[in-house]
Design an enzyme around this catalytic site. Sequence first.
Site, PDB file in Angstrom:
ATOM      1  N   ARG A  53      30.728  49.920  44.924  1.00 54.21           N
ATOM      2  CA  ARG A  53      32.091  50.240  44.478  1.00 54.21           C
ATOM      3  C   ARG A  53      32.551  49.133  43.545  1.00 54.21           C
ATOM      4  O   ARG A  53      31.817  48.187  43.271  1.00 54.21           O
ATOM      5  CB  ARG A  53      33.076  50.499  45.640  1.00 54.21           C
ATOM      6  CG  ARG A  53      32.802  49.850  46.938  1.00 54.21           C
ATOM      7  CD  ARG A  53      32.877  48.356  46.926  1.00 54.21           C
ATOM      8  NE  ARG A  53      34.115  47.870  46.392  1.00 54.21           N
ATOM      9  CZ  ARG A  53      34.316  46.716  45.843  1.00 54.21           C
ATOM     10  NH1 ARG A  53      33.328  45.839  45.745  1.00 54.21           N
ATOM     11  NH2 ARG A  53      35.477  46.332  45.369  1.00 54.21           N
ATOM     12  N   GLY A  54      33.795  49.240  43.050  1.00 55.39           N
ATOM     13  CA  GLY A  54      34.279  48.307  42.024  1.00 55.39           C
ATOM     14  C   GLY A  54      34.041  48.958  40.665  1.00 55.39           C
ATOM     15  O   GLY A  54      32.932  49.437  40.381  1.00 55.39           O
ATOM     16  N   GLN A 202      38.049  45.762  51.798  1.00 57.34           N
ATOM     17  CA  GLN A 202      37.184  45.109  50.800  1.00 57.34           C
ATOM     18  C   GLN A 202      37.483  43.614  50.692  1.00 57.34           C
ATOM     19  O   GLN A 202      36.615  42.839  50.306  1.00 57.34           O
ATOM     20  CB  GLN A 202      37.373  45.753  49.422  1.00 57.34           C
ATOM     21  CG  GLN A 202      36.816  47.156  49.300  1.00 57.34           C
ATOM     22  CD  GLN A 202      37.886  48.190  49.516  1.00 57.34           C
ATOM     23  OE1 GLN A 202      38.800  47.996  50.314  1.00 57.34           O
ATOM     24  NE2 GLN A 202      37.794  49.308  48.824  1.00 57.34           N
ATOM     25  N   ASP A 243      41.263  49.024  37.880  1.00 55.99           N
ATOM     26  CA  ASP A 243      40.331  50.139  37.666  1.00 55.99           C
ATOM     27  C   ASP A 243      40.631  50.904  36.393  1.00 55.99           C
ATOM     28  O   ASP A 243      39.782  51.649  35.899  1.00 55.99           O
ATOM     29  CB  ASP A 243      40.373  51.092  38.861  1.00 55.99           C
ATOM     30  CG  ASP A 243      39.625  50.490  40.037  1.00 55.99           C
ATOM     31  OD1 ASP A 243      40.173  49.560  40.659  1.00 55.99           O
ATOM     32  OD2 ASP A 243      38.494  50.925  40.297  1.00 55.99           O
ATOM     33  N   ASN A 253      45.238  49.509  40.279  1.00 58.03           N
ATOM     34  CA  ASN A 253      44.261  48.788  41.106  1.00 58.03           C
ATOM     35  C   ASN A 253      44.422  49.243  42.556  1.00 58.03           C
ATOM     36  O   ASN A 253      45.289  50.079  42.873  1.00 58.03           O
ATOM     37  CB  ASN A 253      44.465  47.268  40.953  1.00 58.03           C
ATOM     38  CG  ASN A 253      43.328  46.466  41.561  1.00 58.03           C
ATOM     39  OD1 ASN A 253      42.164  46.749  41.302  1.00 58.03           O
ATOM     40  ND2 ASN A 253      43.643  45.474  42.381  1.00 58.03           N
TER      41      ASN A 253
HETATM   42  O1  MRU Z   1      37.811  51.417  45.874  1.00 56.38           O
HETATM   43  P1  MRU Z   1      37.094  50.247  45.247  1.00 56.38           P
HETATM   44  O2  MRU Z   1      36.555  49.286  46.246  1.00 56.38           O
HETATM   45  O3  MRU Z   1      36.068  50.704  44.243  1.00 56.38           O
HETATM   46  O4  MRU Z   1      38.246  49.494  44.453  1.00 56.38           O
HETATM   47  C1  MRU Z   1      37.927  48.343  43.737  1.00 56.38           C
HETATM   48  C2  MRU Z   1      39.119  47.687  43.142  1.00 56.38           C
HETATM   49  O5  MRU Z   1      40.225  48.130  43.293  1.00 56.38           O
HETATM   50  C3  MRU Z   1      38.868  46.504  42.262  1.00 56.38           C
HETATM   51  O6  MRU Z   1      39.968  45.647  42.292  1.00 56.38           O
HETATM   52  C4  MRU Z   1      38.675  47.014  40.827  1.00 56.38           C
HETATM   53  O7  MRU Z   1      37.629  47.932  40.763  1.00 56.38           O
HETATM   54  C5  MRU Z   1      38.418  45.914  39.870  1.00 56.38           C
HETATM   55  S1  MRU Z   1      36.768  45.344  40.133  1.00 56.38           S
HETATM   56  C6  MRU Z   1      36.307  44.184  39.079  1.00 56.38           C
END
Ligand code: MRU
Length: 368
Positions: A53-54, A202, A243, A253
């Site tokens: 994820r990320g 996370q 995101d 985000n």
């Molecule tokens: O749901 P996720 O774990 O994919 O969400 C990730 C985030 O919200 C991060 O802050 C975002 O992707 C920036 S990552 C460099």
Amino acid sequence: MKVDGTHYRSIWLNDDGWSVGVIEQTKLPHTFETIRLASLEDAAHAIRAMLIRGAPLIGATAAYGMAMAMRADPSDVSLAAAYETLHRTRPTAINLRWALDGMRQALQPLAPAERAAAAYAKAAAICDEDVAINHAIGTHGLTLIRGIAQVKPTGPVNILTHCNAGWLATVDWGTALAPIYMAHDAGIPVHVWVDETRPRNQGAGLTAWELGRHGVPHTVIVDNAGGHLMQHGMVDMCIVGTDRTTADGDVCNKIGTYLKALAAHDNAVPFYVALPGPTIDWTISDGLTEIPIEERDPTEVTRIWGATDAGEVVPMRVTPAGSPAANYGFDVTPARLVTGLVTERGVCPASREGLVSLYPEMRRAAAE
Ligand code: MRU
């Protein structure tokens, strides 16, 4: 970055030259496991089920998913189907569309027989570009942290972050955490307040694990603690990832980011957002109405996963049986609450003018 002395990226091509290795992030922080993705379906599942994820890593994994699809069947029909399958996996992170568009643009003009090799080369280039971008974000963010350290008479620079925008969320370095790693490595005393980031934790599971493995001092806090810490002068700056960032500088985000930005604004704590260029969606301006917000399975809210003292990882229900739950994955922080955007090209105000000053080639796209 390193795990117990061994350098890892979060995604790599295996020695067979075509399958892909990733770190199984749902197992962290309890177990460090790597898994092999060997098909388009494996890549789509890894994104959908959040084994990875990320925003940047979602894009990189999708690129390799496309490459594996081309290896299996390089036809036009397969190319279109792979794009659709991967695009449907998660709705909010724009890096997914950016990576898929880049792959399609590179592959569509080619004869089918040439597509697999070109796809692997393009996926590798997307990964390398992500690493270079995040390193540059780190150097610009480092300047901000150094500036705070220089005027702070005593103690470490206390930095609050939300979710995980570290190397696990990207190919390497991370976005919001890259400046923190660089500051720590440069000998600047830093301490990180890590929001646990319910429902999937996370922060508690991934950010705390990353920082701990690198030796960065940190403290995990419940998601509601940040406002209290800011009221008591215990936070010098906030830095988070995003995101999707609109052309006007609104940032989307992980859910809860907006509340931290509000608290930071009320307490005059600088609130920075770190982002790679591919996270900017130049086609939209209003984050509140134009960004699709992922809604996930409510059982992520009603249950919490954790390890027993014996080391078994188990889910526990935390709500009464029968109580409905809602699971909104992201929220939008309006540009007016953001002190600055930290990009690979420098730091700018969260505004159309600010972004265009760093990405002048996008002036026309941003003006529409
Ligand atoms: O749901 P996720 O774990 O994919 O969400 C990730 C985030 O919200 C991060 O802050 C975002 O992707 C920036 S990552 C460099």
